[in-house]
Design an enzyme around this catalytic site. Sequence first.
Site, PDB file in Angstrom:
ATOM      1  CG  HIS A 104      -1.887   0.869   1.361  1.00 12.98           C
ATOM      2  ND1 HIS A 104      -2.882   1.032   0.904  1.00 12.98           N
ATOM      3  CD2 HIS A 104      -1.590   2.365   2.076  1.00 12.98           C
ATOM      4  CE1 HIS A 104      -3.706   2.230   1.188  1.00 12.98           C
ATOM      5  NE2 HIS A 104      -2.724   2.794   2.204  1.00 12.98           N
ATOM      6  CG  HIS A 154      -4.347   5.754   0.117  1.00 14.89           C
ATOM      7  ND1 HIS A 154      -4.165   5.929   1.573  1.00 14.89           N
ATOM      8  CD2 HIS A 154      -5.483   6.589  -0.031  1.00 14.89           C
ATOM      9  CE1 HIS A 154      -5.293   6.590   2.308  1.00 14.89           C
ATOM     10  NE2 HIS A 154      -6.208   6.910   1.314  1.00 14.89           N
ATOM     11  CG  MET A 197      -4.491  10.075   1.215  1.00  9.15           C
ATOM     12  SD  MET A 197      -3.520   9.746   2.535  1.00  9.15           S
ATOM     13  CE  MET A 197      -2.021   8.563   2.033  1.00  9.15           C
ATOM     14  CG  MET A 254      -9.341   6.681   4.834  1.00 11.68           C
ATOM     15  SD  MET A 254      -7.700   6.032   4.334  1.00 11.68           S
ATOM     16  CE  MET A 254      -7.009   6.573   5.764  1.00 11.68           C
ATOM     17  N   GLY A 284      -3.374  11.360   6.116  1.00 12.41           N
ATOM     18  CA  GLY A 284      -2.144  12.197   6.437  1.00 12.41           C
ATOM     19  C   GLY A 284      -0.984  11.892   7.014  1.00 12.41           C
ATOM     20  CG  PHE A 285       0.072  12.805   9.973  1.00 14.20           C
ATOM     21  CD1 PHE A 285       1.417  13.413   9.646  1.00 14.20           C
ATOM     22  CD2 PHE A 285      -0.958  13.769   9.617  1.00 14.20           C
ATOM     23  CE1 PHE A 285       1.549  14.644   9.254  1.00 14.20           C
ATOM     24  CE2 PHE A 285      -0.657  15.003   9.262  1.00 14.20           C
ATOM     25  CZ  PHE A 285       0.411  15.727   9.275  1.00 14.20           C
ATOM     26  N   GLY A 286       1.061   8.294   9.508  1.00 12.07           N
ATOM     27  CA  GLY A 286       0.997   7.048   9.993  1.00 12.07           C
ATOM     28  C   GLY A 286       0.806   7.203  11.587  1.00 12.07           C
ATOM     29  N   GLY A 287       0.603   5.972  12.317  1.00 14.01           N
ATOM     30  CA  GLY A 287       0.783   6.053  13.537  1.00 14.01           C
ATOM     31  C   GLY A 287      -0.396   6.732  14.502  1.00 14.01           C
ATOM     32  CG  ASP A 300      -4.996   3.062   4.959  1.00 16.68           C
ATOM     33  OD1 ASP A 300      -3.931   3.074   6.462  1.00 16.68           O
ATOM     34  OD2 ASP A 300      -4.603   3.785   4.290  1.00 16.68           O
ATOM     35  N   GLY A 301      -5.240   2.689   8.729  1.00 15.95           N
ATOM     36  CA  GLY A 301      -5.122   3.666   9.704  1.00 15.95           C
ATOM     37  C   GLY A 301      -5.242   3.006  11.301  1.00 15.95           C
ATOM     38  N   GLY A 302      -4.185   2.946  12.112  1.00 20.39           N
ATOM     39  CA  GLY A 302      -4.337   2.372  13.246  1.00 20.39           C
ATOM     40  C   GLY A 302      -4.617   0.806  13.316  1.00 20.39           C
ATOM     41  N   GLY A 304       0.575   0.074   8.853  1.00 27.03           N
ATOM     42  CA  GLY A 304       1.813   0.709   8.703  1.00 27.03           C
ATOM     43  C   GLY A 304       2.784   0.685   9.959  1.00 27.03           C
ATOM     44  CB  SER A 305       3.276   2.361  13.143  1.00 31.63           C
ATOM     45  OG  SER A 305       2.002   2.510  13.040  1.00 31.63           O
TER      46      SER A 305
HETATM   47  C1  DX5 Z   1      -2.601   7.516   6.557  1.00 28.34           C
HETATM   48  C2  DX5 Z   1      -2.258   6.568   5.600  1.00 28.34           C
HETATM   49  C3  DX5 Z   1      -2.013   5.195   6.119  1.00 28.34           C
HETATM   50  C4  DX5 Z   1      -0.851   5.164   7.238  1.00 28.34           C
HETATM   51  C5  DX5 Z   1      -1.393   3.840   8.063  1.00 28.34           C
HETATM   52  O1  DX5 Z   1      -2.908   8.808   5.772  1.00 28.34           O
HETATM   53  O2  DX5 Z   1      -3.078   6.317   4.680  1.00 28.34           O
HETATM   54  O3  DX5 Z   1      -1.515   4.120   4.998  1.00 28.34           O
HETATM   55  O4  DX5 Z   1       0.262   5.025   6.604  1.00 28.34           O
HETATM   56  O5  DX5 Z   1      -0.348   3.812   9.096  1.00 28.34           O
HETATM   57  P1  DX5 Z   1      -0.553   3.278  10.516  1.00 28.34           P
HETATM   58  O6  DX5 Z   1      -1.080   1.788  10.317  1.00 28.34           O
HETATM   59  O7  DX5 Z   1       0.669   3.412  11.412  1.00 28.34           O
HETATM   60  O8  DX5 Z   1      -1.880   4.089  10.912  1.00 28.34           O
HETATM   61 ZN    ZN Z   2      -2.905   4.694   3.154  1.00 26.90          ZN
END
Ligand code: DX5
Ligand code: ZN
Length: 228
Positions: A35, A70, A72, A141, A146-149, A175-177, A197-198
């Site tokens: 992804h 993805h 964005m 979502m 916008g951000f991981g973690g 996707d997300g957390g 992600g994280s």
């Molecule tokens: C956030 C991204 C995600 C993000 C997921 O905007 O679309 O793909 O990297 O990261 P985690 O799993 O750490 O929330």
């Molecule tokens: Zn994503």
Amino acid sequence: MAYSAKIGPSILSSDLSCLGSECVRMMECGSDYLHLDVMDGHFVPNITFGHPMVECLRKSVGQEPFFDMHMMVSRPEQWVKPMAAAGANQYTFHLEATTNPGNLIKEIKESGMKVGLAIKPGTTVEELAPWANQIDMALVMTVEPGFGGQKFMEDMMPKVSWLRSQFPSLDIEVDGGVGPDTIHKCAEAGANMIVSGSAVIGSDDPRSVIALLRTVVAEAIQKRSLDR
Ligand code: DX5
Ligand code: ZN
């Protein structure tokens, strides 16, 4: 059952200076797809990378890994052809970013990619529904993009459950957390494509995390098929 459990690490939280080897490492650890988070600093308050990077990645990792882009970005129409040429397999755009989803879906298909349609937490699933029969995957979502973690938003799960009830064979991505602590909620709701992600990249043992995520989702899919 037309869909299966697939795990796609988000490489956003990896060491971006080693993106090629990080992608290879994730595939070797059992990922089903990758992804790739494209951010333009306009649709979301962050910038990542664009199609030139994807082209290099494709050359570096070979033809096999499935790239779920993805997007964005504002005006997602402008990157369809460059992303297809760069070697993207699926173009997942945000419903909020376009005024003409129907035309964009058509352009993505004509360019030879699969179509993903994403909604932010504030967008209702009823707004996505009219397009569900024309797309390959819906992305719900579970954080603000916008951000991981970030922290998983459990209150998005009714959207996933509703989509699964209305579109039994659609690929539904979250996707997300998402990680070992939150995967059960996603699986029970009916998600089958899992971005993490994280929780994966930050783990000492990504292979085990990926396997665990897939097992939980596969068991939920099996249970659903038996209940039908
Ligand atoms: C956030 C991204 C995600 C993000 C997921 O905007 O679309 O793909 O990297 O990261 P985690 O799993 O750490 O929330
Ligand atoms: Zn994503």
